[in-house]
Motif scaffolding. Sequence first.
Motif, PDB file in Angstrom:
ATOM      1  N   UNK A 270       0.849  -1.138  -0.070  1.00  9.78           N
ATOM      2  CA  UNK A 270      -0.113   0.021  -0.128  1.00  9.78           C
ATOM      3  C   UNK A 270       0.852   1.232   0.133  1.00  9.78           C
ATOM      4  N   UNK A 271       1.810   1.263   0.763  1.00  9.18           N
ATOM      5  CA  UNK A 271       2.995   2.439   0.800  1.00  9.18           C
ATOM      6  C   UNK A 271       3.633   2.622  -0.552  1.00  9.18           C
ATOM      7  N   UNK A 272       3.966   1.494  -1.278  1.00  9.01           N
ATOM      8  CA  UNK A 272       4.565   1.619  -2.346  1.00  9.01           C
ATOM      9  C   UNK A 272       3.434   2.268  -3.700  1.00  9.01           C
ATOM     10  N   UNK A 273       2.393   1.846  -3.447  1.00  7.99           N
ATOM     11  CA  UNK A 273       1.393   2.224  -4.462  1.00  7.99           C
ATOM     12  C   UNK A 273       1.206   3.629  -4.298  1.00  7.99           C
ATOM     13  N   UNK A 274       1.023   4.171  -3.002  1.00  9.36           N
ATOM     14  CA  UNK A 274       0.982   5.601  -2.626  1.00  9.36           C
ATOM     15  C   UNK A 274       2.241   6.364  -3.300  1.00  9.36           C
ATOM     16  N   UNK A 275       3.612   5.655  -2.964  1.00  7.53           N
ATOM     17  CA  UNK A 275       4.801   6.602  -3.421  1.00  7.53           C
ATOM     18  C   UNK A 275       4.622   6.488  -4.941  1.00  7.53           C
ATOM     19  N   UNK A 276       4.294   5.561  -5.784  1.00  3.66           N
ATOM     20  CA  UNK A 276       4.448   5.517  -7.035  1.00  3.66           C
ATOM     21  C   UNK A 276       3.493   6.276  -7.689  1.00  3.66           C
ATOM     22  N   UNK A 277       2.212   6.799  -6.900  1.00  5.21           N
ATOM     23  CA  UNK A 277       1.398   7.604  -7.430  1.00  5.21           C
ATOM     24  C   UNK A 277       1.829   8.894  -7.684  1.00  5.21           C
ATOM     25  N   UNK A 278       2.511   9.298  -6.726  1.00  7.47           N
ATOM     26  CA  UNK A 278       3.470  10.546  -6.551  1.00  7.47           C
ATOM     27  C   UNK A 278       4.270  10.801  -7.878  1.00  7.47           C
ATOM     28  N   UNK A 279       4.554   9.736  -8.495  1.00  2.11           N
ATOM     29  CA  UNK A 279       5.477  10.075  -9.774  1.00  2.11           C
ATOM     30  C   UNK A 279       4.746  10.505 -10.732  1.00  2.11           C
ATOM     31  N   UNK A 280       3.460  10.185 -10.809  1.00  3.15           N
ATOM     32  CA  UNK A 280       2.171  10.820 -11.762  1.00  3.15           C
ATOM     33  C   UNK A 280       1.745  11.926 -11.392  1.00  3.15           C
ATOM     34  N   UNK A 281       1.347  12.104 -10.233  1.00  3.93           N
ATOM     35  CA  UNK A 281       0.821  13.274  -9.741  1.00  3.93           C
ATOM     36  C   UNK A 281       1.708  14.529  -9.533  1.00  3.93           C
ATOM     37  N   UNK A 282       2.998  14.484  -9.150  1.00  2.28           N
ATOM     38  CA  UNK A 282       3.974  15.322  -8.639  1.00  2.28           C
ATOM     39  C   UNK A 282       5.519  15.192  -9.125  1.00  2.28           C
ATOM     40  N   UNK A 283       5.621  14.116  -9.798  1.00  2.00           N
ATOM     41  CA  UNK A 283       7.097  13.649 -10.293  1.00  2.00           C
ATOM     42  C   UNK A 283       7.245  13.701 -11.690  1.00  2.00           C
ATOM     43  N   UNK A 284       8.115  12.857 -12.145  1.00  2.00           N
ATOM     44  CA  UNK A 284       8.683  12.841 -13.596  1.00  2.00           C
ATOM     45  C   UNK A 284       7.607  12.344 -14.501  1.00  2.00           C
ATOM     46  N   UNK A 285       6.341  11.915 -14.003  1.00  2.00           N
ATOM     47  CA  UNK A 285       5.468  11.284 -15.191  1.00  2.00           C
ATOM     48  C   UNK A 285       4.308  12.078 -15.078  1.00  2.00           C
ATOM     49  N   UNK A 286       4.635  13.637 -14.599  1.00  2.00           N
ATOM     50  CA  UNK A 286       3.223  14.386 -14.608  1.00  2.00           C
ATOM     51  C   UNK A 286       2.726  14.818 -16.245  1.00  2.00           C
ATOM     52  N   UNK A 287       3.623  14.508 -17.306  1.00  2.00           N
ATOM     53  CA  UNK A 287       2.903  14.589 -18.618  1.00  2.00           C
ATOM     54  C   UNK A 287       1.920  13.555 -18.999  1.00  2.00           C
ATOM     55  N   UNK A 288       1.952  12.412 -18.240  1.00  2.00           N
ATOM     56  CA  UNK A 288       1.300  11.389 -18.514  1.00  2.00           C
ATOM     57  C   UNK A 288      -0.036  11.077 -17.520  1.00  2.00           C
ATOM     58  N   UNK A 289      -0.159  12.211 -16.664  1.00  2.00           N
ATOM     59  CA  UNK A 289      -1.238  12.117 -15.653  1.00  2.00           C
ATOM     60  C   UNK A 289      -2.647  12.351 -16.318  1.00  2.00           C
ATOM     61  N   UNK A 290      -3.541  11.424 -15.925  1.00  2.00           N
ATOM     62  CA  UNK A 290      -5.055  11.390 -16.474  1.00  2.00           C
ATOM     63  C   UNK A 290      -5.804  12.084 -15.461  1.00  2.00           C
ATOM     64  N   UNK A 291      -6.904  12.686 -16.396  1.00  2.00           N
ATOM     65  CA  UNK A 291      -7.972  13.444 -15.625  1.00  2.00           C
ATOM     66  C   UNK A 291      -8.849  12.586 -15.215  1.00  2.00           C
ATOM     67  N   UNK A 292      -8.883  11.492 -15.606  1.00  2.00           N
ATOM     68  CA  UNK A 292     -10.013  10.481 -15.236  1.00  2.00           C
ATOM     69  C   UNK A 292      -9.900   9.308 -14.276  1.00  2.00           C
ATOM     70  N   UNK A 293      -8.660   8.758 -14.311  1.00  2.00           N
ATOM     71  CA  UNK A 293      -8.136   7.764 -13.268  1.00  2.00           C
ATOM     72  C   UNK A 293      -7.001   8.083 -12.488  1.00  2.00           C
ATOM     73  N   UNK A 294      -7.006   7.437 -11.434  1.00  2.00           N
ATOM     74  CA  UNK A 294      -5.701   7.563 -10.711  1.00  2.00           C
ATOM     75  C   UNK A 294      -4.711   6.536 -11.284  1.00  2.00           C
TER      76      UNK A 294
END
Length: 257
Positions: free
Chosen positions: A153-177
């Motif tokens: 669960x902690x790892x899923x939270x950390x990996x979500x931050x990659x998309x929300x605030x980190x290097x994968x922001x360009x791939x962030x979806x407006x529909x799905x986490x």
Amino acid sequence: LTTPEEQHGCENGNYRYGDRVYHDWKQVGWDVLSTEKTIALSSDICSMKIAEKIGSDGLVDMLKSFGFGSDGTAKNFPQAKMGQLPSSDEDPQRPRVVPYVSYGTGFSISPIEMVQAYGAIANGGNLMVPMAANTPDSEAQVIRRVLSPQTSEKMRHILRQVVEKGTAVPGRSKLYSQAGKTATSHYPRAMPFDPNDGNFAGFIGFAPVKDPRVEIYVGIRDPQSKDGAHGGGHASPVFREIAEEVLKYLNVAPDKK
């Protein structure tokens, strides 16, 4: 060994390990990063410091536990190419496993091994037997538990931050986490006589984060770019497009407003 909040000094982008000085991908680096931000921002130096706490033997054992390498579980999957792990029998004067594993270089892994390992993070900690797409769900088999539900669960939270605030922001979806990790690297070209390395952009992830329904690995060789490959800029948007289309097809309701 470490928590998402633990702080790691990044030495302003430079760090001596063994007989070499290593550099962060960001030229000036960062002064201090938490474990969570280390992964979200892909700091090479802070990743190396975390890897030091595990040690070379521990890192190789961890990779084996997650199914990587010639003795891993991918060897039983039709036509799968198995990765080659770094040797933990190091010359103490030229240590390499810690920087190799933390940088993600100096050894080979295959896409199916990556999908299998990240699948364990997504499903709560169980490493699963790889199956063909047309295999019934009833034949799913657990190989072993590699993470506790709490760590997963902690790892899923950390990996979500990659998309929300980190290097994968360009791939962030407006529909799905989404949760996942970028990869940017060079690879030796298959053609002989070509002295230049190729550029590789990658992203692996899953969505939605709390109840994953899809896991996707995207790898792009030599994307058309003036400044080389970037996992965040090239691969993560492809992940988003595929994930959104597949989740819509599966009638999965959006979980982001």
